[in-house]
Design a protein around this motif. Sequence first.
Motif, mmCIF file in Angstrom:
data_model
loop_
_atom_site.group_PDB
_atom_site.id
_atom_site.type_symbol
_atom_site.label_atom_id
_atom_site.label_comp_id
_atom_site.label_asym_id
_atom_site.label_seq_id
_atom_site.Cartn_x
_atom_site.Cartn_y
_atom_site.Cartn_z
ATOM 1 N N GLY A 138 4.981 -14.690 11.652
ATOM 2 C CA GLY A 138 6.269 -15.364 11.601
ATOM 3 C C GLY A 138 6.728 -15.579 10.167
ATOM 4 O O GLY A 138 6.743 -14.668 9.355
ATOM 5 N N MET A 139 7.069 -16.815 9.829
ATOM 6 C CA MET A 139 7.569 -17.111 8.481
ATOM 7 C C MET A 139 6.454 -17.204 7.445
ATOM 8 O O MET A 139 6.722 -17.248 6.242
ATOM 9 C CB MET A 139 8.361 -18.419 8.501
ATOM 10 N N ARG A 140 5.182 -17.209 7.889
ATOM 11 C CA ARG A 140 4.058 -17.321 6.945
ATOM 12 C C ARG A 140 3.637 -15.931 6.489
ATOM 13 O O ARG A 140 3.230 -15.098 7.295
ATOM 14 C CB ARG A 140 2.884 -18.051 7.601
ATOM 15 N N ALA A 141 3.722 -15.691 5.191
ATOM 16 C CA ALA A 141 3.425 -14.367 4.641
ATOM 17 C C ALA A 141 1.925 -14.107 4.597
ATOM 18 O O ALA A 141 1.115 -15.028 4.447
ATOM 19 C CB ALA A 141 3.998 -14.253 3.231
ATOM 20 N N SER A 142 1.561 -12.822 4.714
ATOM 21 C CA SER A 142 0.168 -12.424 4.489
ATOM 22 C C SER A 142 -0.156 -12.536 3.001
ATOM 23 O O SER A 142 0.722 -12.407 2.144
ATOM 24 C CB SER A 142 -0.056 -10.985 4.957
ATOM 25 N N LYS A 143 -1.440 -12.754 2.681
ATOM 26 C CA LYS A 143 -1.879 -12.861 1.291
ATOM 27 C C LYS A 143 -3.097 -11.968 1.074
ATOM 28 O O LYS A 143 -3.955 -11.851 1.954
ATOM 29 C CB LYS A 143 -2.250 -14.306 0.947
ATOM 30 N N ILE A 144 -3.171 -11.353 -0.115
ATOM 31 C CA ILE A 144 -4.282 -10.461 -0.446
ATOM 32 C C ILE A 144 -4.922 -10.883 -1.759
ATOM 33 O O ILE A 144 -4.222 -11.224 -2.717
ATOM 34 C CB ILE A 144 -3.806 -8.992 -0.543
ATOM 35 N N ALA A 145 -6.258 -10.847 -1.802
ATOM 36 C CA ALA A 145 -7.021 -11.049 -3.033
ATOM 37 C C ALA A 145 -7.904 -9.834 -3.248
ATOM 38 O O ALA A 145 -8.579 -9.378 -2.317
ATOM 39 C CB ALA A 145 -7.877 -12.313 -2.942
ATOM 40 N N TYR A 146 -7.890 -9.275 -4.484
ATOM 41 C CA TYR A 146 -8.643 -8.061 -4.796
ATOM 42 C C TYR A 146 -9.957 -8.391 -5.501
ATOM 43 O O TYR A 146 -10.033 -9.301 -6.315
ATOM 44 C CB TYR A 146 -7.834 -7.133 -5.716
ATOM 45 N N ASN A 147 -10.983 -7.604 -5.199
ATOM 46 C CA ASN A 147 -12.255 -7.666 -5.909
ATOM 47 C C ASN A 147 -12.707 -6.221 -6.125
ATOM 48 O O ASN A 147 -13.597 -5.719 -5.440
ATOM 49 C CB ASN A 147 -13.284 -8.449 -5.082
ATOM 50 N N ARG A 148 -12.059 -5.549 -7.100
ATOM 51 C CA ARG A 148 -12.264 -4.108 -7.248
ATOM 52 C C ARG A 148 -12.562 -3.680 -8.683
ATOM 53 O O ARG A 148 -12.907 -2.527 -8.910
ATOM 54 C CB ARG A 148 -11.004 -3.366 -6.770
ATOM 55 N N LEU A 149 -12.435 -4.592 -9.630
ATOM 56 C CA LEU A 149 -12.475 -4.216 -11.042
ATOM 57 C C LEU A 149 -13.787 -3.541 -11.438
ATOM 58 O O LEU A 149 -13.786 -2.614 -12.246
ATOM 59 C CB LEU A 149 -12.238 -5.461 -11.916
#
Length: 307
Positions: A69-80
């Motif tokens: 709905g109105m709540r956006a998805s969020k992403i955190a990366y751990n790739r460095l």
Amino acid sequence: MDFYFGGTEMNVAASLSYFGEHTQQVTNVSNDLVGDAAIAQMRQYGIDTSAISKVDHPLGLYFLEVGSGMRASKIAYNRLHGSFANISPKQVNWDEILADAGYLHWTGISPAISASAYETLKIGLEKAKAKGLRITADPAYRSNLWQYGKDGHEVLKELVSLSTIFVGGVNEINEILKTDYGFSKEGFVEASKALIKECPSIEKVFDKVRTGLSASWQKVYGRAWTGAEYLETQELEITDVVDRIGTGDAYAAGLIYGLIHFEDQKALEFANAACALKHTILGDVNQVSPEEVEEVMAGSTGGRIKR
């Protein structure tokens, strides 16, 4: 927690394998049971894994909090410091890999991970261009991935200049050229012309336009500049999104398949329908057949049970 093996170029390769095309992945995985499982998954998708190396670094990760709905998805990366970040040119035999290839696909995620990933990709693009392959470029700029000192915009412009098909729109062109073209049809055409002028090897520009009414309700349509004419598809509406991850990769895979088998307008329509279908599939990969995509292209969007 649910987990899936993914990655932009791998998602494209897997989707093309489902479409019946021969694909090969160039990457590193961790030299452990996780890397073994990743390779097994790629083999299950039908991807040639002979150019994959195992290294003593962990497989890169990202974490997704799924929106609704109105709540956006969020992403955190751990790739460095992951396995792919430690790929090097000496590992990759590009001449052997490209010997029988028709296309090489890359995204802006790869050169963003590390300097050695950028160098490895650049060599591959130079060799592919010399061999006359069609090179599809999805610049996919992610500002929080560029952490090793290179200017992402400059690198992407350099690599796009070695490519032939641009998979992106006004936003991506503005980022690369540092321009401010508008998002109208006219703005897209002018931006595409400017990109081709700055990067003459680019022959055509294919864009996916998204309207997000909410995280769960999306609309997509495709548009293109072929160097001679503007093309556009009908808009497809997804009212109950299952998973948005990998939808751009589904578009790219649909486009490549379409360019192999159809003329530009139908290729664009195939790409847009493939993208729309991916919204209905959990995980990173668009696990659909060409027939399913063509059914959507023909207007079958009611979702009736097939008996």
